[in-house]
Design a protein around this motif. Structure first.
Motif, PDB file in Angstrom:
ATOM      1  N   THR A   1     -11.789   7.844 -17.504  1.00 19.31           N
ATOM      2  CA  THR A   1     -12.368   8.425 -16.288  1.00 19.31           C
ATOM      3  C   THR A   1     -13.351   7.463 -15.633  1.00 19.31           C
ATOM      4  O   THR A   1     -13.405   7.357 -14.404  1.00 19.31           O
ATOM      5  CB  THR A   1     -13.070   9.749 -16.600  1.00 19.31           C
ATOM      6  N   ASP A   2     -14.121   6.740 -16.461  1.00 19.17           N
ATOM      7  CA  ASP A   2     -15.055   5.748 -15.916  1.00 19.17           C
ATOM      8  C   ASP A   2     -14.304   4.561 -15.331  1.00 19.17           C
ATOM      9  O   ASP A   2     -14.691   4.012 -14.285  1.00 19.17           O
ATOM     10  CB  ASP A   2     -16.023   5.268 -17.006  1.00 19.17           C
ATOM     11  N   GLU A   3     -13.232   4.139 -16.000  1.00 19.91           N
ATOM     12  CA  GLU A   3     -12.450   3.023 -15.482  1.00 19.91           C
ATOM     13  C   GLU A   3     -11.861   3.351 -14.115  1.00 19.91           C
ATOM     14  O   GLU A   3     -11.884   2.519 -13.203  1.00 19.91           O
ATOM     15  CB  GLU A   3     -11.340   2.676 -16.470  1.00 19.91           C
ATOM     16  N   LEU A   4     -11.351   4.557 -13.971  1.00 17.10           N
ATOM     17  CA  LEU A   4     -10.804   4.968 -12.675  1.00 17.10           C
ATOM     18  C   LEU A   4     -11.901   5.019 -11.612  1.00 17.10           C
ATOM     19  O   LEU A   4     -11.694   4.621 -10.464  1.00 17.10           O
ATOM     20  CB  LEU A   4     -10.127   6.332 -12.797  1.00 17.10           C
TER      21      LEU A   4
ATOM     22  N   ALA B   1     -23.554  -1.447 -18.003  1.00 13.55           N
ATOM     23  CA  ALA B   1     -23.139  -0.048 -18.038  1.00 13.55           C
ATOM     24  C   ALA B   1     -22.295   0.228 -16.803  1.00 13.55           C
ATOM     25  O   ALA B   1     -22.173  -0.617 -15.906  1.00 13.55           O
ATOM     26  CB  ALA B   1     -24.367   0.869 -18.067  1.00 13.55           C
ATOM     27  N   VAL B   2     -21.707   1.416 -16.755  1.00 18.55           N
ATOM     28  CA  VAL B   2     -20.880   1.788 -15.598  1.00 18.55           C
ATOM     29  C   VAL B   2     -21.678   1.643 -14.311  1.00 18.55           C
ATOM     30  O   VAL B   2     -21.165   1.173 -13.286  1.00 18.55           O
ATOM     31  CB  VAL B   2     -20.363   3.232 -15.761  1.00 18.55           C
ATOM     32  N   GLU B   3     -22.965   2.020 -14.352  1.00 19.52           N
ATOM     33  CA  GLU B   3     -23.805   1.953 -13.152  1.00 19.52           C
ATOM     34  C   GLU B   3     -23.915   0.527 -12.627  1.00 19.52           C
ATOM     35  O   GLU B   3     -24.008   0.320 -11.410  1.00 19.52           O
ATOM     36  CB  GLU B   3     -25.202   2.511 -13.451  1.00 19.52           C
ATOM     37  N   ASN B   4     -23.927  -0.455 -13.534  1.00 16.82           N
ATOM     38  CA  ASN B   4     -23.972  -1.849 -13.080  1.00 16.82           C
ATOM     39  C   ASN B   4     -22.760  -2.186 -12.218  1.00 16.82           C
ATOM     40  O   ASN B   4     -22.886  -2.817 -11.156  1.00 16.82           O
ATOM     41  CB  ASN B   4     -24.003  -2.806 -14.277  1.00 16.82           C
TER      42      ASN B   4
END
Length: 471
Positions: free
Chosen positions: A271-274, A220-223
């Motif tokens: 937005t998550d990629e940035l 996930a993004v948090e990882n």
């Protein structure tokens, strides 16, 4: 009672595996009476502790420490270590197991050699029993070896796991784990830098279960944010261990590549990629081309090595980095998503869509179940998310598209990161779309922008009267 070794086992949600884990400990050739087993109940919500308590009744050397609230694996290891009473400690994850000779063989080697750290081999297996091939993180020993200078074996800094090692008490002060998902990395680097002699043992094995429900198997993004934070902490070791920092950089480069791999090969909201790139850029200190060449020489078979990307992280802004390396150079093996949006009279919304994940090929055929929609006014088809493409629908009537050229051309060119077609509505409950797709290369995009630039320059060079045909 005195013991030879302390084994710390944090327990959380492992009732399916904890019995096998404890069986391998109580049946050690060293003898369970010589092993201090410290179970840390990390506020597990399942029935794991019912199983543990059965072992406690039978084996007095097993004791339980209970966390009042869930602390996570790293902090639970700290709790267990604080209760250890022996000269040697090791960690065992509660869904894994070890060979039955591991502790006896390792203790004898540590005492005979005077080493303060021992690392034994390990294997990764899946729940169906499949043994996975060795990776860059588990370079197993082919022969027993004592290291007095770790710079002779720089790859050792990639052996980051806490659990395939036995530590002498002189190293306990470095075993301070954090709360994050990647709690092993800083600790292991510090331990390796401070160990006087290290024994690499070929004669015992740790068996690591690759559990599909594990947080490390569900990225996930948090990882990626946590791994970036770990990278930043590793860079901070330069001032503490300058003599070993070129070796620590090997681990840093590996983790940068891990973050980039998941960033490029998975679909994330922009937005998550940035956010991920921003965090990674903030974490990364100075990486030189020489550092990257050194890594590549040591690990020539390492898959998907991002040399140019690592260098450009330090110079490009986050949006330019994404544009250059994810969207301009996207590979056909990237798993993507196609979506059909259905207008039932209220426009296209996120609630009225059907998506399909697929690996894009030159020709693709996807089915979309539209049976839940009773009043279809119009349909929109997005063949891929976040990519510059050339595409063509072969089996349906195209009404419009946000392409740069005509919908009547052999294929449509999309230089927007949200390519879409308006297609003729279909009365069938299953909509089948046959379409061709190619990702545009740097050269394709360069030609397009050059053509646009030439047109603009041509217009700017004409007088206003001639441009607009004034008399």
């Amino acid at each position: 009672m005195s013991y030879e070794i302390s084994v710390v086992i944090p327990v959380y949600n492992v009732e399916k595996y904890i019995g096998q884990c404890l069986d391998c400990v109580v049946n050690q050739s060293l003898g369970i009476d010589n092993i201090e087993v410290i179970i840390v109940n990390d506020a597990t919500p399942d029935n794991s502790m019912d199983i543990v308590n059965q072992y406690c009744k039978k084996y007095p050397s097993i004791k339980v420490i209970t966390n009042e609230r869930n602390k996570g694996l790293g902090l639970s290891r700290n709790v267990g270590l604080s209760h250890a009473t022996t000269d040697f400690v090791t960690f065992l994850d509660s869904d894994d197991f070890i060979s039955l000779n591991a502790y006896e063989d390792s203790i004898n080697k540590l005492k005979d050699s005077g080493c303060d750290l021992l690392i034994y081999n390990w294997e990764v297996f899946t729940e169906n029993g499949h043994i996975e091939p060795s990776s860059i993180h588990n370079q197993n020993a082919d022969e027993n070896k004592v290291l007095e200078d770790i710079t002779d074996f720089p790859e050792i800094f990639l052996l980051t796991s806490a659990w395939n090692k036995i530590y002498h008490k002189s190293l306990f002060k470095y075993l301070k784990y954090s709360k994050g998902l990647y709690e092993d990395n800083i600790v292991t680097s510090s331990v390796l830098a401070n160990a006087k002699k290290i024994y690499l043992s070929k004669d015992s094995t740790y068996f690591y279960r690759k559990n599909s429900s594990s947080i490390t198997e569900n990225i996930a993004v948090e990882n990626l944010l946590d791994l970036s934070a770990s990278i930043k902490s590793l860079f901070e070791l330069e001032n503490i261990y300058p003599n070993y920092f070129s070796q620590i950089k090997l681990l840093i480069i590996k983790f940068i590549n891990d973050v980039l791999f998941f960033l490029f090969y998975y679909n994330w909201p922009v937005t998550d990629e940035l956010l991920i790139v921003d965090k990674l850029k903030d974490a990364v200190g100075k990486i030189t081309k020489e550092d990257l060449i050194y890594f590549n020489e040591l690990f020539p078979s390492f898959p998907t090595f991002y040399m140019d990307e690592c260098l450009d992280l330090q110079t490009l802004s986050s949006d330019l980095f994404l544009a250059k390396y994810k969207y301009y150079n996207r590979l056909s093996k990237v798993k993507s998503r196609a979506t059909v949006y259905v207008d039932e009279g209220n426009g296209f919304t996120e609630d009225s869509k059907v998506s399909a994940e697929y690996v894009p090929q030159k020709n693709n055929r996807l089915d979309f179940d539209l049976s839940r929609f009773s009043n279809i006014v119009s349909l929109r088809f997005d063949p891929v998310e976040g990519a510059f493409i050339k595409s063509k629908i072969n089996n349906l009537n195209v009404l419009d598209a946000n392409c740069d050229n005509s919908i009547n051309d052999d294929y449509q060119i999309f230089t927007t990161l949200d390519p879409n077609y308006m297609i003729e509505k279909d009365s069938n409950s299953t909509l089948t779309i046959d379409f061709d797709l190619e990702f545009m290369t740097n050269d394709d995009i360069a030609v397009l922008f050059a053509e646009k630039n030439n047109i603009i320059n041509e217009l700017n060079n004409k007088s206003k009267q001639k441009r607009f045909k004034f008399l």
